[in-house]
Write an enzyme that holds these catalytic residues in place. Structure first.
Site, PDB file in Angstrom:
ATOM      1  N   SER A 136      -5.208  11.321   6.829  1.00 52.38           N
ATOM      2  CA  SER A 136      -6.461  10.788   6.355  1.00 52.38           C
ATOM      3  C   SER A 136      -7.441  11.825   6.821  1.00 52.38           C
ATOM      4  CB  SER A 136      -7.163   9.344   6.675  1.00 52.38           C
ATOM      5  OG  SER A 136      -8.500   9.333   6.307  1.00 52.38           O
ATOM      6  N   TYR A 151     -14.041  13.408  -2.042  1.00 54.74           N
ATOM      7  CA  TYR A 151     -12.897  13.619  -1.140  1.00 54.74           C
ATOM      8  C   TYR A 151     -12.714  12.523   0.028  1.00 54.74           C
ATOM      9  CZ  TYR A 151     -10.398  15.584   3.020  1.00 54.74           C
ATOM     10  OH  TYR A 151      -9.783  15.820   4.327  1.00 54.74           O
ATOM     11  N   LYS A 155      -9.835   9.511   1.080  1.00 55.43           N
ATOM     12  CA  LYS A 155      -9.281   9.576   2.480  1.00 55.43           C
ATOM     13  C   LYS A 155      -9.603   8.092   2.937  1.00 55.43           C
ATOM     14  CE  LYS A 155      -7.403  13.590   3.168  1.00 55.43           C
ATOM     15  NZ  LYS A 155      -5.982  13.676   3.134  1.00 55.43           N
TER      16      LYS A 155
END
Length: 279
Positions: A136, A151, A155
């Protein structure tokens, strides 16, 4: 003599994946490494051998991922450790990014890893053992970075499905760990790796400042060594009970504590309204 584990590492041509494969091979592990082209792997690590299998793989294509894992097991006889490392950083505010840009980031960072997990689990279940490391980011725990929302959300998704996977896989002797790397001195923040939005909105000054700070100031000055990150992952793979959550790198505990304090303070400040819904 102990038989070295077989590792399957995605995104192995650069960054953390590159350093991990390099370290694994130097320590005698057997490694299947994937990237978009075989040449990017053979130029760095050499041709196919009894210890190394370079694979060109489109991580967004489930059938291609399935074939790559089948080739790995055919070549080595089994697979033991899965490292879902492939991914990229998409910059841009939520308003700026198009539907196509946002979905593309999810296709690689989220659905790509799910393709690997889906096709690796049958082998790991059959042998009743294995490790899955889903990479992650500290941005997958704390998302308060303007211009990094998509983004970070990819994650966050990696962290969420890893928590579920850890429970699903445990009865089969398989361990799943979500890894939250901090800032490592790789090419992740270079102009060639991080993608900027096709459309920029001038009003988002904080996002532009954050983007420029990451690309021009933090890039090249990250405080963590990716070679030592590889050492940490190898060490975790040898543990009988590795953690479900693993912070990787100095300064990550600062993000942890800040997030815990922020949630705790909000919860206390609004507890009266939280509890106002009781029947």
């Amino acid at each position: 003599m102990e038989t070295k584990k077989v590792w399957f590492v995605t995104g192995a041509s650069k960054g953390l994946g590159f350093e991990l494969v390099k370290k694994l091979l130097s320590e005698g592990f057997r490694v299947a490494a994937t990237s978009r082209t075989v040449a990017s792997l053979t130029n760095s690590f050499g041709e196919t051998s009894e210890n190394f299998l370079p694979l060109a793989m489109n991580i967004t294509d489930n059938e291609d991922v399935k074939l790559s894992l089948a080739k790995t097991v055919e070549h080595f006889g089994n697979v033991d450790v899965i490292v879902n490392n492939a991914g990229y950083g998409q910059l841009g505010t939520l308003e700026e990014l198009t539907d196509k840009e946002a979905k593309a980031n999810f296709e690689v960072n989220v659905f790509g890893s799910l393709n690997v997990i889906r096709n690796a689990m049958p082998y790991l279940r059959e042998q009743q053992s294995g490790n899955i490391f889903n990479i992650s980011s500290i941005g997958g725990y704390a998302g308060n970075f303007p211009g990094w929302g998509i983004y970070c959300s990819t994650k966050f998704a990696v962290a969420g499905f890893t928590e579920a996977l850890a429970e699903e896989a445990r009865p089969f002797g398989i361990h799943a760990t979500v890894v939250y790397p901090g800032y490592f001195r790789t090419d992740f923040l270079t102009q060639d790796s991080a993608k900027i939005p096709a459309r920029s909105i001038e009003a988002y000054e904080s996002a532009r400042n954050s983007e420029q700070a990451h690309l021009n100031e933090i890039n090249g000055n990250q405080p963590n060594d990716p070679v030592k990150a590889a050492d940490a992952l190898i060490a975790l793979s040898k543990e009988q009970n590795p953690p479900v959550h693993f912070l990787l790198g100095i300064e990550t505990h600062e993000f942890l504590n800040h997030k815990i304090n922020a949630i705790t303070n909000d919860a206390k400040a609004w507890e009266h309204l939280t509890n106002s819904t009781a029947i």
